[in-house]
Scaffold this active site. Structure first.
Site, PDB file in Angstrom:
ATOM      1  N   HIS A 193     -27.978 -48.846  25.949  1.00  0.00           N
ATOM      2  CA  HIS A 193     -29.210 -49.293  26.614  1.00  0.00           C
ATOM      3  C   HIS A 193     -30.413 -49.197  25.688  1.00  0.00           C
ATOM      4  O   HIS A 193     -30.490 -48.321  24.829  1.00  0.00           O
ATOM      5  CB  HIS A 193     -29.444 -48.570  27.943  1.00  0.00           C
ATOM      6  CG  HIS A 193     -29.690 -47.092  27.842  1.00  0.00           C
ATOM      7  ND1 HIS A 193     -30.941 -46.569  27.664  1.00  0.00           N
ATOM      8  CD2 HIS A 193     -28.849 -46.029  27.926  1.00  0.00           C
ATOM      9  CE1 HIS A 193     -30.867 -45.234  27.649  1.00  0.00           C
ATOM     10  NE2 HIS A 193     -29.606 -44.882  27.793  1.00  0.00           N
ATOM     11  N   ASP A 223     -33.765 -49.082  26.739  1.00  0.00           N
ATOM     12  CA  ASP A 223     -34.967 -48.383  27.218  1.00  0.00           C
ATOM     13  C   ASP A 223     -34.889 -46.893  26.948  1.00  0.00           C
ATOM     14  O   ASP A 223     -33.822 -46.337  26.703  1.00  0.00           O
ATOM     15  CB  ASP A 223     -35.161 -48.616  28.725  1.00  0.00           C
ATOM     16  CG  ASP A 223     -34.025 -48.057  29.566  1.00  0.00           C
ATOM     17  OD1 ASP A 223     -32.847 -48.189  29.152  1.00  0.00           O
ATOM     18  OD2 ASP A 223     -34.296 -47.480  30.626  1.00  0.00           O
ATOM     19  N   ASP A 259     -31.397 -41.348  22.741  1.00  0.00           N
ATOM     20  CA  ASP A 259     -30.894 -41.851  24.011  1.00  0.00           C
ATOM     21  C   ASP A 259     -31.685 -43.116  24.344  1.00  0.00           C
ATOM     22  O   ASP A 259     -32.780 -43.030  24.863  1.00  0.00           O
ATOM     23  CB  ASP A 259     -31.085 -40.786  25.088  1.00  0.00           C
ATOM     24  CG  ASP A 259     -30.621 -41.238  26.447  1.00  0.00           C
ATOM     25  OD1 ASP A 259     -30.000 -42.305  26.540  1.00  0.00           O
ATOM     26  OD2 ASP A 259     -30.897 -40.520  27.421  1.00  0.00           O
ATOM     27  N   GLU A 280     -31.685 -48.751  31.901  1.00  0.00           N
ATOM     28  CA  GLU A 280     -30.648 -47.799  32.328  1.00  0.00           C
ATOM     29  C   GLU A 280     -31.271 -46.534  32.889  1.00  0.00           C
ATOM     30  O   GLU A 280     -30.782 -45.959  33.853  1.00  0.00           O
ATOM     31  CB  GLU A 280     -29.738 -47.453  31.140  1.00  0.00           C
ATOM     32  CG  GLU A 280     -28.500 -46.629  31.496  1.00  0.00           C
ATOM     33  CD  GLU A 280     -28.729 -45.122  31.502  1.00  0.00           C
ATOM     34  OE1 GLU A 280     -27.853 -44.386  31.973  1.00  0.00           O
ATOM     35  OE2 GLU A 280     -29.796 -44.659  31.046  1.00  0.00           O
ATOM     36  N   GLU A 281     -32.362 -46.102  32.270  1.00  0.00           N
ATOM     37  CA  GLU A 281     -32.952 -44.806  32.643  1.00  0.00           C
ATOM     38  C   GLU A 281     -33.539 -44.821  34.048  1.00  0.00           C
ATOM     39  O   GLU A 281     -33.783 -43.770  34.625  1.00  0.00           O
ATOM     40  CB  GLU A 281     -34.034 -44.402  31.635  1.00  0.00           C
ATOM     41  CG  GLU A 281     -33.520 -44.184  30.212  1.00  0.00           C
ATOM     42  CD  GLU A 281     -32.674 -42.924  30.057  1.00  0.00           C
ATOM     43  OE1 GLU A 281     -32.470 -42.215  31.059  1.00  0.00           O
ATOM     44  OE2 GLU A 281     -32.222 -42.676  28.935  1.00  0.00           O
ATOM     45  N   ASP A 310     -23.439 -43.707  25.008  1.00  0.00           N
ATOM     46  CA  ASP A 310     -24.666 -43.181  25.612  1.00  0.00           C
ATOM     47  C   ASP A 310     -24.525 -41.691  25.915  1.00  0.00           C
ATOM     48  O   ASP A 310     -25.154 -41.161  26.814  1.00  0.00           O
ATOM     49  CB  ASP A 310     -24.976 -43.983  26.895  1.00  0.00           C
ATOM     50  CG  ASP A 310     -26.341 -43.670  27.463  1.00  0.00           C
ATOM     51  OD1 ASP A 310     -27.192 -43.135  26.730  1.00  0.00           O
ATOM     52  OD2 ASP A 310     -26.556 -43.952  28.654  1.00  0.00           O
ATOM     53  N   HIS A 315     -34.369 -36.894  26.581  1.00  0.00           N
ATOM     54  CA  HIS A 315     -35.509 -37.053  27.507  1.00  0.00           C
ATOM     55  C   HIS A 315     -36.643 -36.077  27.237  1.00  0.00           C
ATOM     56  O   HIS A 315     -37.492 -35.879  28.103  1.00  0.00           O
ATOM     57  CB  HIS A 315     -35.078 -36.914  28.986  1.00  0.00           C
ATOM     58  CG  HIS A 315     -34.120 -37.974  29.420  1.00  0.00           C
ATOM     59  ND1 HIS A 315     -33.851 -38.246  30.734  1.00  0.00           N
ATOM     60  CD2 HIS A 315     -33.356 -38.829  28.708  1.00  0.00           C
ATOM     61  CE1 HIS A 315     -32.959 -39.218  30.813  1.00  0.00           C
ATOM     62  NE2 HIS A 315     -32.645 -39.581  29.586  1.00  0.00           N
TER      63      HIS A 315
HETATM   64 ZN   LIG Z   1     -28.933 -42.873  27.968  1.00  0.00          ZN
END
Ligand SMILES: [Zn+2]
Length: 399
Positions: free
Chosen positions: A76, A78, A138, A171-172, A194, A376
């Site tokens: 992903h 984003d 990520d 995705e997030e 991921d 994150h």
């Molecule tokens: Zn991810």
């Protein structure tokens, strides 16, 4: 050949934070800038059908031996809304143990005592942030690894399976699978790149639901409230007290599920509690939902019908039941890991993945490591050597 490190550093220079409050797809237009750069790079590489569709999804094919299965790799674009992704200043440090100063001016350190995973990376080159943004490993590590693997397949002369590449937005915020064209993608099975530390493979995730519980009271001047006022906030608290105290995220790990109060609002007339419900085991998942229904029934019997209104909605299910009939794809990944010098470990995901939803749409899709840590957050980092191993693993999967 472009190195996985150079690719990664290029991709994280794009701010691609998604926005859960946006109704559009992709949720933020800026994700398309990275998407366009990826398409251009894929075309330059010779991936003739590389394109972005109207929803910002990127697809492309590296044709291989038609006698072999067609294998998808998905990542992903984003980054998480939890932490700033603007002006990411990634840099590479030679890590020899101890603490890493991320930002001298702001006195921010990546400390080995806070992040024991650093112990596994002595002697490696770590890509870190300046302590003010996330890194975006990520999942730009996944993208960089897939792109590098694709380039290797196209330049080295070796027999390999057909590779289908898919890069998704959003995705997030849980929408990465929403507009994924499973049919057009045309893979027999796929993997999302991921995951975290090297060696991890994930094909079990939570069964997940959300609950909204509304409580209705009756307001009246507190001076003349005797025997008349019904304070919905107290009823909401009573409802919460009926749920198992130990089944909370802060008390559970591994395969233990939970009921999590995510937010609450209230006044005398009306209160609302919102929960998420999670469990790997479908029976325990159903039990947790049944418990919430029983608690609502109890409140309604005690205070009168209509006092409490519960709305439950399933979000996603454990992909395990879709993967078990095709366990050879897990074996393929584990063998590919071993050949890349990793020690494979199966880890249950305490969350969901796009792969879980794609698995239910007929594309079995376990999740593979990318090498990143501390996702994150501002202390996110990734060892270059681990990204290189992941590239090797992906090439092995295709060959
Ligand atoms: Zn991810």
């Amino acid at each position: 050949m472009t190195s996985v490190q150079d690719r990664f550093l290029k991709y994280v220079s794009f701010d691609t934070q998604s926005d859960e409050f946006s109704e559009t797809c992709p949720s933020t237009d800026k994700q398309k800038l990275l998407g366009a750069a990826l398409v251009e790079e894929m075309l330059d590489m010779g991936i003739a059908d590389a394109h972005m569709d109207e929803h910002g999804y990127i697809y492309g094919t590296v044709p291989g031996d038609p006698r072999l299965p067609t294998i998808g790799l998905i990542a992903h674009m984003d980054t998480a809304p939890d932490c700033s992704g603007t002006d990411i200043r990634a840099r590479v440090v030679e890590y020899r143990g101890g603490d890493v100063c991320l930002n001298e001016e702001k006195d921010i350190y990546l400390r080995e005592s806070d992040y024991p995973s650093l112990k596994n990376h002595h002697g490696k080159r770590l890509i870190v942030t300046d302590g003010t943004t996330l890194l975006g490993a990520d999942d730009k590590a996944g993208i960089a690894e897939i792109m590098t693997a694709a380039e290797i397949l196209m330049t080295r002369r070796m027999t390999h399976a057909t590779l289908k590449i898919g890069f998704t937005p959003d995705e997030e915020i849980g929408r990465g699978a929403d507009r994924f064209d499973v049919k057009g993608f045309g893979a027999d099975f796929a993997y999302t790149s991921d995951g975290g530390a090297i060696g991890e493979i994930e094909y079990e995730n939570f069964n997940a639901a959300g609950a909204k519980v509304e409580f209705f009271g009756l307001n009246i001047h507190p001076g003349s409230a005797k025997d008349k006022m019904v304070n919905s906030q107290y009823i909401a608290m009573e409802y919460q007290s009926l749920l198992p105290a130990a089944q909370k995220p802060e008390h559970t790990e591994g395969y233990e599920g939970f009921i999590h109060l995510t937010d609450m609002e209230g006044e005398v007339e009306k209160s609302v509690l919102r929960y998420i419900i999670r469990d790997h085991d479908i029976d325990k998942f159903l039990q947790k939902k049944a418990l919430m229904v029983a608690a609502a029934d109890f409140i309604n019997r005690k205070y009168g019908e209509g006092t409490c209104m519960l709305t439950l909605r399933d979000s996603y299910f454990n992909m395990k039941q879709c993967i078990e009939p095709v366990m050879h794809i897990v074996e393929r990944a584990k063998n590919a890991m071993r050949a890349a010098g990793m020690d494979p470990r199966e880890v249950p995901i305490r969350g969901g993945t796009d792969g879980a939803r794609l698995s239910y749409e007929g594309l079995p899709c376990p999740n593979l490591c990318t090498g990143g840590e501390n996702y994150h957050g501002r202390f996110e980092y990734i060892p270059v050597e681990d990204m290189e191993r992941c590239v090797e693993m992906l090439v092995n999967i295709l060959t």
